[in-house]
Every structure is written in C-alpha cells, then in structure tokens.
Design a protein around this motif. Structure first.
Motif, PDB file in Angstrom:
ATOM      1  N   GLN A 191     106.839  90.479 -41.982  1.00  0.00           N
ATOM      2  CA  GLN A 191     105.424  90.198 -42.226  1.00  0.00           C
ATOM      3  C   GLN A 191     104.550  91.364 -41.782  1.00  0.00           C
ATOM      4  N   GLN A 195     101.718  93.025 -44.453  1.00  0.00           N
ATOM      5  CA  GLN A 195     100.287  92.795 -44.251  1.00  0.00           C
ATOM      6  C   GLN A 195      99.563  94.113 -43.999  1.00  0.00           C
ATOM      7  N   GLU A 319      87.695  83.372 -40.838  1.00  0.00           N
ATOM      8  CA  GLU A 319      88.991  84.036 -40.956  1.00  0.00           C
ATOM      9  C   GLU A 319      89.017  84.939 -42.183  1.00  0.00           C
ATOM     10  N   TRP A 321      91.579  85.260 -44.221  1.00  0.00           N
ATOM     11  CA  TRP A 321      92.870  84.780 -44.718  1.00  0.00           C
ATOM     12  C   TRP A 321      93.136  85.294 -46.134  1.00  0.00           C
ATOM     13  N   PRO A 322      94.385  85.685 -46.456  1.00  0.00           N
ATOM     14  CA  PRO A 322      95.617  85.619 -45.662  1.00  0.00           C
ATOM     15  C   PRO A 322      95.840  86.827 -44.751  1.00  0.00           C
ATOM     16  N   ASP A 323      94.936  87.760 -44.764  1.00  0.00           N
ATOM     17  CA  ASP A 323      95.088  88.919 -43.889  1.00  0.00           C
ATOM     18  C   ASP A 323      94.676  88.560 -42.459  1.00  0.00           C
TER      19      ASP A 323
END
Length: 386
Positions: A191, A195, A319, A321-323
């Motif tokens: 992951q 990312q 947030e 998201w997804p980072d």
C-alpha cells in the motif's frame, strides 16, 4: 544520785539491740588478746606456760551469711548459625544480581529463578532476625537485601537499557529479524508503494492550507501567523521497532484575531469546507456536534458546552480519501468560557508555544507515508520477509 561510771542502769532502756541469731552479716570474731605480763623478778620461780589456746570458733551459720564469690557465667556467642546463613545467602544473591546486570541480561532479573531465590533470602533473613544469636548478622543481611534485590537492580538495569537502547541481548534472532520489518504489522506492505508519497502529500497539504487561508482572508479579512513547524515521526512497525514509513504533520497556521459568535464561526467553517470540496477532499465532520455520536458528557468536558452555540472549542475535520490526509480546523472562542478554566489553559499554552490565545487554527496530518527517496530500499527490505 546517778552512778555515771555504770554504762546501763535500771534495766535495758536505751541499750543497743541484740545481734540477730548467727551474728551480723560479714562480722568477724576478733581473737582476745592477753595483756602483757611483767617478767618475773630474778630468783622468783616461773609459772609454767599456759597451753596454747584453741583457735576461735567460727560464728554460727557463718557459711550461710558470708558472701559467696559469684561463679563465672559462660558467655554465649554473639552470632549463631542462622545469622551466618542469612548474611551468606544475601551476599551470594547480591553477587548473582550484579553479575546478571553486568552481563546485560536485564530481562533475567525478573525471571522466575531469581524471584524464587529472592524469596528464599527473605525467609533466611526473617528467621535470623527472630533468633537472639542470629539477630546481629540478620540485620546486616537485611541491609544487604534492601540494597541489592530484584526491584532495585532491575530498575537500574531498565533505566540503563532504555538510555543505551541495549535490549538486543535479550531478544531472539527471530525477534530481531522482525524488529527490522520495514512495513507495519497486519497492513498490506504494498500500500505504501501505491499511494501518494510523503512528498506528494506534503505538497497537497501546503497547497490546501494556502488556498483555505487565501479564501478566508478574502471573505472575512482574517490574517494569519505560523504557530508550528512541520514534524516527521517514524511509524512503529508492530514488532518492537520502527518501520520505514512516517507520520507527517504540516506546519500549523492560526488567525491573529478571535473568531466569535455562532453565526460567524459556522460561516467560516462552511467556507473551509467549500475550498476542500474544490480540491477533492471529503465533507467536514464536527466532533463537537452532539450528532457526531460522541457521548454528551465527553462533549461537555472536551468542548466546554453541550451545544455548538455555547461551546468554547470547535473541532472539525475532513479526509482526503482514498489518499492519506486529515485536515483539521479548530476554533477557540473564550467568550463562551464562563468559568475561566479554558482561558487559564490557553494562557499557559500560549506562553509555551507563542500561538494566539484564541481564534482559528489549521493543520494537516497524514500517516504511514513512504518517502520517494526510500522506495527502492523499502522494496529491497521487503524481499527478506515472507
């Protein structure tokens, strides 16, 4: 007419008492002396010499009243076997602890074997203290045991190991192997490679913070001051060591003037949310809102009120998201502090950090980030682990 030549007259009035039966204690009978006799005249017949007188009889019951010499009393030894056992056990145990500590085996100090030996030493010391002949050495053994024991030397060893980082001697090869794991336990190690990197997240955070500050300055005239530097902290890998991933905390920014009033604070937060939406962030959540699901008593304690209208602190976040990325916007409004408790706390914080006493603060936090410079080394390190 009184006869002054007579010692006692008319009975025994005034005479000293008679001695007790057997006489006074320690009294001695004095042998009577014979007055000297003048030598006979010359030519006169001499009388035969009297036979020698027998020695004076002893006082009655003299043996009973005469002082007797005290028989010499046998002196007991100052120390007994139990005392020597106690001092010997305490000394040997102290030496064992010192050798264990010197060898770096800090963990062994808290092992079952040494704890049992410590208990046996304690039993020996108590037994020695309970005996008259062993009490002296028992006290000395107690002094040794109080200085050299598992608790004192174990504490010294733990402090030294913490200061020097000398825990390796007590770890198995497998523990040392996993301690160097570059990722985080139970997380997908790939992951971090997929990312955005640490550098990408830093760039996004700085750009987002700048955009929010510019919009708030343009719409509300808010001015800003930096109140904290960027912080990078290694993430723990879950095996007792540090991973190659890092937690990023951006530089913090604070408004130079207070932001008060429920309507104004709500408008400022909505403007921040608009900017975040434009940059791909999620909508904002308010921790201080009763609808957040947090227990009302905790909200009252943390934010100084049960409703946003009367709260001292507001805390909103969003947030990326997804980072990885969390955007925090906090407002401190001391106008709602009816007790003065929050003001005192803020004054202490302001004196320590130099940040404004109240107002709006902005910061971005992101965790488990891998620097682009470490990506190749991270992949190579992962190859050693199944």
């Amino acid at each position: 007419m009184v006869d002054r030549g007579s010692r006692y007259v008319a009975g025994t009035e005034g005479a000293p008492p008679l001695p007790p039966p057997g006489g006074y204690r320690g009294a001695r009978r004095v042998a009577p002396t014979t007055p000297p006799v003048a030598p006979p005249a010359s030519g006169a017949p001499t009388a035969p010499a009297p036979p020698p007188s027998a020695p004076p009889a002893a006082w009655p019951l003299a043996d009973h009243h005469a002082p007797e010499a005290a028989a010499p009393r046998e002196r007991s030894a100052h120390t007994g076997a139990m005392g020597w056992i106690a001092i010997g056990a305490a000394t040997v145990f102290a030496l064992i602890l010192l050798v264990t500590l010197a060898s770096g085996a800090v963990g062994a100090l808290y092992g079952t074997t040494l704890l049992v030996l410590q208990l046996l030493v304690l039993v020996a010391v108590v037994a020695a203290l309970c005996t008259a002949r062993g009490r002296l050495l028992g006290a000395a053994a107690l002094a040794v045991a109080l200085v050299f024991n598992v608790a004192t030397l174990g504490g010294v060893g733990a402090v030294g190991a913490e200061a020097l980082g000398a825990y390796d001697g007590q770890k198995s090869d497998e523990q040392k192997f996993w301690e160097a794991y570059p990722g985080i336990k139970d997380d997908d190690p790939g992951q971090a490679l997929y990312q955005p990197s640490l550098e990408d997240v830093r760039a996004e955070a700085e750009a987002t913070l700048a955009a929010v500050r510019q919009r708030l300055t343009a719409e509300y005239g808010i001015q800003w001051v930096a109140v904290g530097d960027e912080v990078l902290r290694p993430e723990r890998n879950g095996y007792g060591g540090e991973s190659m991933l890092q937690q990023y905390t951006s530089a913090s920014w604070a408004s130079t003037e207070p932001i008060t009033g429920y309507t104004r604070k709500l408008a400022v937060m909505h403007t921040i949310e608009d900017v975040l939406w434009e940059r791909g962030w999620e909508g904002m959540w308010a921790f201080n809102d009763p609808r957040s699901g947090i227990d009302p008593s905790i909200i009252q304690k943390m934010y100084g009120g049960d409703r946003p209208e009367n709260q001292v602190n507001w805390e909103w976040y969003a947030e990326l998201w997804p980072d990885p990325g969390l955007f925090y916007a906090d407002i401190v409004d001391l106008a709602n502090d009816g007790t003065g408790q929050y003001r005192a706390s803020r004054e202490a914080t302001s004196a320590r950090t130099g940040e404004p006493l109240e107002g709006l603060q902005l910061v971005v936090i992101a965790g488990e980030l891998l620097s682009a410079d470490d990506a190749a080394a991270y992949e190579d390190a992962l190859k050693r682990y199944p």
